[in-house]
Design a protein around this motif. Sequence first.
Motif, PDB file in Angstrom:
ATOM      1  N   ARG A   2       0.816  -1.214   0.000  1.00  0.00           N
ATOM      2  CA  ARG A   2       0.000   0.000   0.000  1.00  0.00           C
ATOM      3  C   ARG A   2       0.854   1.272   0.000  1.00  0.00           C
ATOM      4  O   ARG A   2       0.344   2.365   0.041  1.00  0.00           O
ATOM      5  CB  ARG A   2      -0.991  -0.038   1.162  1.00  0.00           C
ATOM      6  CG  ARG A   2      -2.095  -1.058   0.922  1.00  0.00           C
ATOM      7  CD  ARG A   2      -3.280  -0.869   1.818  1.00  0.00           C
ATOM      8  NE  ARG A   2      -2.964  -0.979   3.224  1.00  0.00           N
ATOM      9  CZ  ARG A   2      -2.727  -2.114   3.845  1.00  0.00           C
ATOM     10  NH1 ARG A   2      -2.707  -3.250   3.173  1.00  0.00           N
ATOM     11  NH2 ARG A   2      -2.478  -2.126   5.138  1.00  0.00           N
ATOM     12  N   LEU A   6      -2.633   4.750  -5.116  1.00  0.00           N
ATOM     13  CA  LEU A   6      -3.668   4.313  -6.047  1.00  0.00           C
ATOM     14  C   LEU A   6      -3.566   5.142  -7.324  1.00  0.00           C
ATOM     15  O   LEU A   6      -3.157   6.308  -7.296  1.00  0.00           O
ATOM     16  CB  LEU A   6      -5.055   4.507  -5.440  1.00  0.00           C
ATOM     17  CG  LEU A   6      -5.383   3.687  -4.192  1.00  0.00           C
ATOM     18  CD1 LEU A   6      -6.802   4.004  -3.726  1.00  0.00           C
ATOM     19  CD2 LEU A   6      -5.256   2.196  -4.461  1.00  0.00           C
ATOM     20  N   THR A   8      -5.907   6.557 -10.435  1.00  0.00           N
ATOM     21  CA  THR A   8      -7.320   6.769 -10.775  1.00  0.00           C
ATOM     22  C   THR A   8      -7.447   7.326 -12.192  1.00  0.00           C
ATOM     23  O   THR A   8      -6.484   7.820 -12.770  1.00  0.00           O
ATOM     24  CB  THR A   8      -7.982   7.781  -9.820  1.00  0.00           C
ATOM     25  OG1 THR A   8      -7.388   9.067 -10.063  1.00  0.00           O
ATOM     26  CG2 THR A   8      -7.765   7.400  -8.359  1.00  0.00           C
ATOM     27  N   GLU A 213      -7.478  -5.994  -4.693  1.00  0.00           N
ATOM     28  CA  GLU A 213      -7.668  -5.537  -3.314  1.00  0.00           C
ATOM     29  C   GLU A 213      -9.073  -4.959  -3.202  1.00  0.00           C
ATOM     30  O   GLU A 213      -9.586  -4.371  -4.156  1.00  0.00           O
ATOM     31  CB  GLU A 213      -6.658  -4.438  -2.970  1.00  0.00           C
ATOM     32  CG  GLU A 213      -5.191  -4.823  -3.183  1.00  0.00           C
ATOM     33  CD  GLU A 213      -4.298  -3.588  -3.175  1.00  0.00           C
ATOM     34  OE1 GLU A 213      -4.032  -3.045  -2.078  1.00  0.00           O
ATOM     35  OE2 GLU A 213      -3.881  -3.147  -4.268  1.00  0.00           O
ATOM     36  N   GLU A 217     -13.322   2.653   1.676  1.00  0.00           N
ATOM     37  CA  GLU A 217     -13.243   3.910   0.910  1.00  0.00           C
ATOM     38  C   GLU A 217     -12.665   5.058   1.729  1.00  0.00           C
ATOM     39  O   GLU A 217     -12.034   5.962   1.204  1.00  0.00           O
ATOM     40  CB  GLU A 217     -14.638   4.309   0.423  1.00  0.00           C
ATOM     41  CG  GLU A 217     -15.127   3.488  -0.746  1.00  0.00           C
ATOM     42  CD  GLU A 217     -16.414   4.062  -1.304  1.00  0.00           C
ATOM     43  OE1 GLU A 217     -16.355   4.760  -2.325  1.00  0.00           O
ATOM     44  OE2 GLU A 217     -17.465   3.833  -0.683  1.00  0.00           O
ATOM     45  N   GLY A 220      -8.727   3.448   3.242  1.00  0.00           N
ATOM     46  CA  GLY A 220      -7.792   2.839   2.286  1.00  0.00           C
ATOM     47  C   GLY A 220      -7.235   1.507   2.771  1.00  0.00           C
ATOM     48  O   GLY A 220      -6.373   0.913   2.138  1.00  0.00           O
ATOM     49  N   VAL A 232      -9.608  -2.417  -6.239  1.00  0.00           N
ATOM     50  CA  VAL A 232      -8.317  -1.965  -6.772  1.00  0.00           C
ATOM     51  C   VAL A 232      -7.699  -3.144  -7.530  1.00  0.00           C
ATOM     52  O   VAL A 232      -7.599  -4.247  -6.995  1.00  0.00           O
ATOM     53  CB  VAL A 232      -7.388  -1.481  -5.634  1.00  0.00           C
ATOM     54  CG1 VAL A 232      -6.001  -1.148  -6.163  1.00  0.00           C
ATOM     55  CG2 VAL A 232      -8.002  -0.256  -4.952  1.00  0.00           C
ATOM     56  N   THR A 234      -4.649  -4.789 -10.169  1.00  0.00           N
ATOM     57  CA  THR A 234      -3.339  -4.755 -10.824  1.00  0.00           C
ATOM     58  C   THR A 234      -3.245  -5.957 -11.760  1.00  0.00           C
ATOM     59  O   THR A 234      -3.156  -7.094 -11.296  1.00  0.00           O
ATOM     60  CB  THR A 234      -2.188  -4.813  -9.781  1.00  0.00           C
ATOM     61  OG1 THR A 234      -2.338  -3.723  -8.872  1.00  0.00           O
ATOM     62  CG2 THR A 234      -0.831  -4.739 -10.462  1.00  0.00           C
ATOM     63  N   ARG A 246      -2.178  -0.843  -9.057  1.00  0.00           N
ATOM     64  CA  ARG A 246      -3.180  -0.423  -8.071  1.00  0.00           C
ATOM     65  C   ARG A 246      -4.192   0.539  -8.702  1.00  0.00           C
ATOM     66  O   ARG A 246      -4.402   1.654  -8.228  1.00  0.00           O
ATOM     67  CB  ARG A 246      -2.528   0.189  -6.828  1.00  0.00           C
ATOM     68  CG  ARG A 246      -1.547  -0.745  -6.131  1.00  0.00           C
ATOM     69  CD  ARG A 246      -1.231  -0.292  -4.709  1.00  0.00           C
ATOM     70  NE  ARG A 246      -2.303  -0.623  -3.791  1.00  0.00           N
ATOM     71  CZ  ARG A 246      -2.653   0.155  -2.757  1.00  0.00           C
ATOM     72  NH1 ARG A 246      -2.058   1.294  -2.539  1.00  0.00           N
ATOM     73  NH2 ARG A 246      -3.622  -0.217  -1.957  1.00  0.00           N
ATOM     74  N   TRP A 247      -4.817   0.075  -9.772  1.00  0.00           N
ATOM     75  CA  TRP A 247      -5.839   0.856 -10.470  1.00  0.00           C
ATOM     76  C   TRP A 247      -7.133   0.879  -9.657  1.00  0.00           C
ATOM     77  O   TRP A 247      -7.710  -0.153  -9.344  1.00  0.00           O
ATOM     78  CB  TRP A 247      -6.105   0.244 -11.842  1.00  0.00           C
ATOM     79  CG  TRP A 247      -7.261   0.848 -12.575  1.00  0.00           C
ATOM     80  CD1 TRP A 247      -8.490   0.287 -12.787  1.00  0.00           C
ATOM     81  CD2 TRP A 247      -7.295   2.141 -13.195  1.00  0.00           C
ATOM     82  NE1 TRP A 247      -9.283   1.136 -13.501  1.00  0.00           N
ATOM     83  CE2 TRP A 247      -8.581   2.287 -13.763  1.00  0.00           C
ATOM     84  CE3 TRP A 247      -6.368   3.186 -13.317  1.00  0.00           C
ATOM     85  CZ2 TRP A 247      -8.961   3.440 -14.454  1.00  0.00           C
ATOM     86  CZ3 TRP A 247      -6.756   4.333 -14.014  1.00  0.00           C
ATOM     87  CH2 TRP A 247      -8.034   4.452 -14.572  1.00  0.00           C
ATOM     88  N   SER A 248      -7.587   2.080  -9.320  1.00  0.00           N
ATOM     89  CA  SER A 248      -8.845   2.248  -8.588  1.00  0.00           C
ATOM     90  C   SER A 248      -9.971   2.291  -9.613  1.00  0.00           C
ATOM     91  O   SER A 248     -10.112   3.263 -10.343  1.00  0.00           O
ATOM     92  CB  SER A 248      -8.777   3.551  -7.796  1.00  0.00           C
ATOM     93  OG  SER A 248     -10.010   3.784  -7.189  1.00  0.00           O
ATOM     94  N   SER A 249     -10.766   1.213  -9.669  1.00  0.00           N
ATOM     95  CA  SER A 249     -11.667   1.027 -10.818  1.00  0.00           C
ATOM     96  C   SER A 249     -12.951   1.842 -10.723  1.00  0.00           C
ATOM     97  O   SER A 249     -13.675   1.962 -11.701  1.00  0.00           O
ATOM     98  CB  SER A 249     -12.012  -0.456 -10.970  1.00  0.00           C
ATOM     99  OG  SER A 249     -12.999  -0.817 -10.034  1.00  0.00           O
TER     100      SER A 249
END
Length: 373
Positions: A2, A6, A8, A213, A217, A220, A232, A234, A246-249
């Motif tokens: 972590r 992230l 975005t 992950e 919200e 984190g 999240v 990857t 760590r793409w925050s979808s």
Amino acid sequence: GRKIPLLTKEDLRQVPPERFPDEFCIQPRPQVVEYWRSGGATGRPLFYPRSAEDMKHNLLIFERAWALIGAAAEDCAHISFPLGVHPVAHLYARAAINLGIGTVWCGAGTNTPSETQLELIDHLKPTVWIGMASYGLHLANLAEARGYDLAGSSVRKIIVAAEPLSPAKREKLERAWGAEVFDHFGMTEGALVSGEALGHHGMHVFTDMYYLEVLDERTGEPVGDGAVGALVVTPLWANTMTPFLRWSSGDLVSMTSEGAGDGPWSLYPIMRHARRTVGFFKVRGVNLNHADLEDVLFRDSDVVDFRAEVYNAGGNDVLHLFVELRSDNRSRILENVRNAFQVAPEVTLLPRGTLAKEFEASVKAPRFVDKRG
């Protein structure tokens, strides 16, 4: 892990399109074999390059989509996802061909008129229909208006993706098509992430393809097994052009580490899609979750289709529902919504088929519109 921040869509939108290949991509342009347009329920679409190496893995993932629902070479698939730079239709079709499954590359109503699609279903006898749930409902409504018995057609299975599927919408689709609905979930930053299989135990998540992950919200931090949080993603293999670390979808999901069912899919964890994180209107202090509003409206078998708008009139928020009905009983809509949310909507009745024309051009139907600037 972590310690990596992230990533975005907003971060990516800060990069000017002409700088994107140099600032975000990690291989030179000659390595690109195709570009994918992001689905974009919100904001400016982005275009992601994919290499031949990426595509090997992406097609393998989409071959699983067909295996999940038990499709085989004797099947034929009618493909109604939009055909264009957004890749979802192509990927299902190319993977189907790899498995010897027949394909009818229709695209959405903007690619092949909806009337023609119904004729093709009648003549070519596909066993699987795939597309957006909202377009599936539109075809069913059109079939009903034309007196064509869609529930009696050759289609036995349906794959929907690209928008959250409420229980009410699933039931409506299954009833109208006389077919079994399978919900799949993916994103252009990865590919197909999870999908429902024959046992309908929820969506099996491909944890061999992605490191996933589910985070609180607010803090984190990871949520407990089965709790709802922000997803999240990857991608572990299809990452040679675009490093989505760590793409925050923008999706809220729950994941249980325990698999379900039997056979190979039982090894994978189970995911359930809660809703889009941006999926609600705040109207006069009331939080209206899009999925809940859709449920209330679609539970009424009189409702063919709808679009919801919120606008401001003289300092007041107004919820305006544009509805297509089988009858002209607008008072029932008013009552259902008021009982569920304590908000009295304005209701405008539309002629049948109006919304379908608006929706069929979009990968994600613009069913909820906030006009408050």
